[in-house]
Design an enzyme around this catalytic site. Structure first.
Site, PDB file in Angstrom:
ATOM      1  N   LYS A 246       0.831  -1.068   0.076  1.00  0.00           N
ATOM      2  CA  LYS A 246      -0.079  -0.174   0.098  1.00  0.00           C
ATOM      3  C   LYS A 246       0.855   1.267   0.076  1.00  0.00           C
ATOM      4  CE  LYS A 246      -3.965  -2.369   2.058  1.00  0.00           C
ATOM      5  NZ  LYS A 246      -4.228  -3.015   3.462  1.00  0.00           N
TER       6      LYS A 246
ATOM      7  N   GLN B 152      -4.870  -1.975   9.560  1.00  0.00           N
ATOM      8  CA  GLN B 152      -4.823  -3.381   9.030  1.00  0.00           C
ATOM      9  C   GLN B 152      -5.069  -4.506   9.701  1.00  0.00           C
ATOM     10  OE1 GLN B 152      -3.195  -3.804   5.794  1.00  0.00           O
ATOM     11  NE2 GLN B 152      -3.922  -5.949   6.190  1.00  0.00           N
TER      12      GLN B 152
ATOM     13  N   ASP C 126     -11.759   2.670   3.857  1.00  0.00           N
ATOM     14  CA  ASP C 126     -12.248   1.299   3.533  1.00  0.00           C
ATOM     15  C   ASP C 126     -13.434   1.142   3.166  1.00  0.00           C
ATOM     16  OD1 ASP C 126     -10.032  -0.392   3.415  1.00  0.00           O
ATOM     17  OD2 ASP C 126      -9.837  -0.636   5.563  1.00  0.00           O
TER      18      ASP C 126
END
Ligand code: NAP
Length: 367
Positions: A127, A171, A194
């Site tokens: 990422k 995460q 997200d």
């Protein structure tokens, strides 16, 4: 601590600064053939300590007795997520430099990593690299496995108040002593890139309402359909899997685009029969090669979200990645299909970057 010093301290911990139409029908003939596979053949081989994956044999390569529709000529068009993701990153890089030149601001993405899982560390590293490639500034906080939930919440709260951070990503999975819901709910909705916040999902489910962010993997699936000119309106779609992060939002997105959507899950009695009706299949199950050629209607479009490691003695790692769909069979029947790897996977990260840019534009009122 002020929001600016928060960004600075996080940055000290870690900073990187920086149609074609598919719906062409082919000539198919239906064939019956022997493949000889039983589900019990799916041998559990080993579970790796640091990977969340179980490596199994690939059932697709073992032979069941099935009826399958077989193409007589060319195989399915490959929906190339890797190259579409690259194209999206290039488009974003241009947009981000326009933003920087106009208002002197670049988007910022903060990632909170807890513990030492190698797979999580790899995802975070990827990422970070992707952020760098388009000019998004990334921040990472890496906390010890045994840190408290309070400590994670403290960092989220700091990033929530920091104007240089537009997106916050925790995460997963978190260590078992933490309440994942508590932690995810602490991310403010304006930075929930997200798209997992229940309010975002609720808005996604409602007519005439717009979520602030759409979850990245299902958004990537729909983007692939759009970019390959696949018509969705009025089509029959089947989503296999109903998880909060992939299957359920994928079904909502297809419905928003006027598809008629069926959802297949672990308790569905006749998954093969239902799936065979679909013009568009999105599979997000996590079972290697579960969807066989016999499940697929000739000419349908298949988006395979599954990422499953299977034993492969010829690979230096001893395994390779396959999807939920038996590619070998499906690619002879579908009109288009995503490969694994190289299909949905790269799109997920591209959509995360895209959501971060959206957040930054919104926060800075930049059109
Ligand atoms: P998940 O949370 O485990 O959900 C799996 C879903 O599959 C559940 O809804 C489950 O049904 C359903 N299911 C299980 N067995 C089934 C069966 N035999 N027939 C039909 N449905 C069945 O998994 P996930 O997080 O959605 O991920 C699914 C897959 O996508 C995994 O391989 C994962 O690695 C991959 N993935 C890829 C990306 C990417 O970027 N490409 C991103 C996320 C996930 P129930 O609800 O009834 O239990």
């Amino acid at each position: 601590m002020t929001s600016t010093t928060t960004a600075a301290s996080a940055a000290t911990i870690f900073s990187t600064g920086s149609t074609d139409s598919i719906c062409c029908r082919r000539v198919f003939r239906v064939a019956t053939f022997q493949l000889g596979h039983t589900r019990s053949n799916l041998a559990f081989l080993r579970t790796t300590r640091n990977a969340r994956c179980t490596i199994t044999t690939a059932p697709c390569s073992s032979p069941p007795v099935i009826h399958a529709a077989m193409a007589t000529e060319a195989s399915a068009k490959v929906i190339d997520g890797k190259s579409v993701a690259k194209q999206i990153r290039e488009e974003m890089a241009i947009e981000i430099s326009r933003m920087k030149e106009s208002i002197g601001i670049v988007p910022g993405l903060a990632v909170i990593l807890v513990g030492d899982r190698k797979d999580s560390a790899t995802y975070v590293r990827n990422k970070k690299k992707a952020c760098e490639s388009v000019g998004i500034k990334s921040y990472e906080v890496h906390l010890a496995e045994d840190c408290s939930e309070q400590e994670v919440l403290k960092h989220i709260s700091e990033f929530n108040g920091d104007p240089s951070v537009n997106g916050i990503l925790v995460q997963l999975p978190l260590p078992s002593h933490m309440n994942e819901q508590n932690v995810l709910n602490a991310v403010c909705i304006e930075k929930d890139v997200d798209g997992f916040n229940p309010l975002n999902i609720g808005l996604l489910a409602m007519r005439d309402r717009e979520p602030l962010f759409v979850p990245c993997t299902p958004k990537g699936c729909i983007e692939l359909l759009h970019r390959y000119g696949v018509a969705i309106k009025g089509k029959k779609a089947v989503v296999i899997g109903r998880s909060n992060i992939v299957g359920m939002p994928a079904a909502l997105l297809l419905q928003r685009e006027d598809a008629t959507v069926s959802i297949v899950h672990s308790r569905t009695k006749n998954p093969e029969e239902i799936t065979r009706e679909a013009d568009i299949i999105i599979s997000a199950v996590g079972k290697p090669d579960m969807v066989r050629g016999s499940w697929i209607k000739p000419g349908s479009v298949v988006i395979d979200v599954g990422i499953n490691p299977v034993e492969d003695a010829t690979s230096p790692r001893g395994y390779r990645l396959v999807g939920d769909v038996c590619y070998e069979e499906a690619s002879k029947i579908a009109s288009a299909i995503t490969p694994v790897p190289g299909g949905v996977g790269p799109m997920t990260i591209a959509m995360l970057l895209s959501n971060t840019l959206t957040a930054a534009k919104r926060a800075n009122n930049f059109k």
